[in-house]
Scaffold this active site. Structure first.
Site, PDB file in Angstrom:
ATOM      1  CB  SER A 159       2.990  -3.537  -8.522  1.00 20.03           C
ATOM      2  OG  SER A 159       2.986  -3.879  -7.240  1.00 20.03           O
ATOM      3  CG  LEU A 195      -1.528  -0.745   1.084  1.00 19.18           C
ATOM      4  CD1 LEU A 195      -2.689  -0.854   2.918  1.00 19.18           C
ATOM      5  CD2 LEU A 195      -3.078  -0.579   0.373  1.00 19.18           C
TER       6      LEU A 195
END
Length: 200
Positions: free
Chosen positions: A109, A36
């Site tokens: 990602s 995150l």
């Protein structure tokens, strides 16, 4: 929509990947840090890069924000653009590996499939996925760029963990928990793993 390249033929390089690795004196591979925003990906990646440098390992860090200043400045944060962002980084990472270097990537990602696409570009011993695990509550407390506040206010849309999903790695090579361990301890974990695989 991007136009596909046509009338192109692969040209073999005069120097092989193995030759470049031999010159550098170490294996080449990708360390893919995912997690995150605010989890500590860039911090840990750069600290690992410094440790590798001190040990004579040629490396380079590809950071999410930095790449969006140049190579990917034409991309936004829609799901489609996020996928293209990671696809491009995967291809660039492969070039570094072919050049005999270690490349460390620090990108949220968020999607499992996109990370798998990058993994599939490389050989089995060329991709190390590191899940930088940190509870979203802690990431929000850190909020180094003030992004969570803006996301909660609706100023930023498609924000991972708030209005866009993050799919945690199912079987990463390594998990580092930045809410439990210091940066140096996380670096030690990464370096120990690389040594256990005889990558360095």
């Amino acid at each position: 929509m991007l136009e596909k390249s046509t009338n192109v033929v692969w040209h073999e390089a005069s120097l092989s990947k193995d030759a470049r690795r031999k010159q550098n004196g170490h294996h080449s591979f990708v360390i893919w840090f995912t997690g995150l925003s605010g989890s500590g990906k860039s911090t840990v990646a750069n600290a690992v890069a410094t440790r590798l440098y001190e040990n004579g390992v040629r490396n380079y860090v590809l950071d999410g924000d930095n790449i969006r200043h140049g190579l990917n400045k034409d991309l936004g944060f829609s799901e489609e653009d996020r996928k293209e962002n990671i696809r491009r980084i995967g291809e660039v990472s492969k070039l570094f590996v072919d050049g005999g270097q270690v490349v460390l990537t620090a990108f949220i990602s968020p999607f499992l499939l996109d990370r798998q696409v990058v993994r599939d570009l490389l050989k089995e011993d060329e991709f190390v996925e590191v899940f930088v695990k940190c509870p979203i509550e802690e990431c929000e407390k850190r909020d180094p760029k003030g992004l969570y506040v803006k996301a909660r206010q609706g100023i930023i849309s498609d924000f991972t963990g708030i209005s866009s999903p993050y799919e945690e790695p199912e079987n990463p090579e390594l998990v580092v928990e930045t809410n439990l361990y210091s940066v140096e301890e996380c670096v030690d974990q990464v370096i120990a793993y690389l040594k256990s695989r005889q990558f360095i």
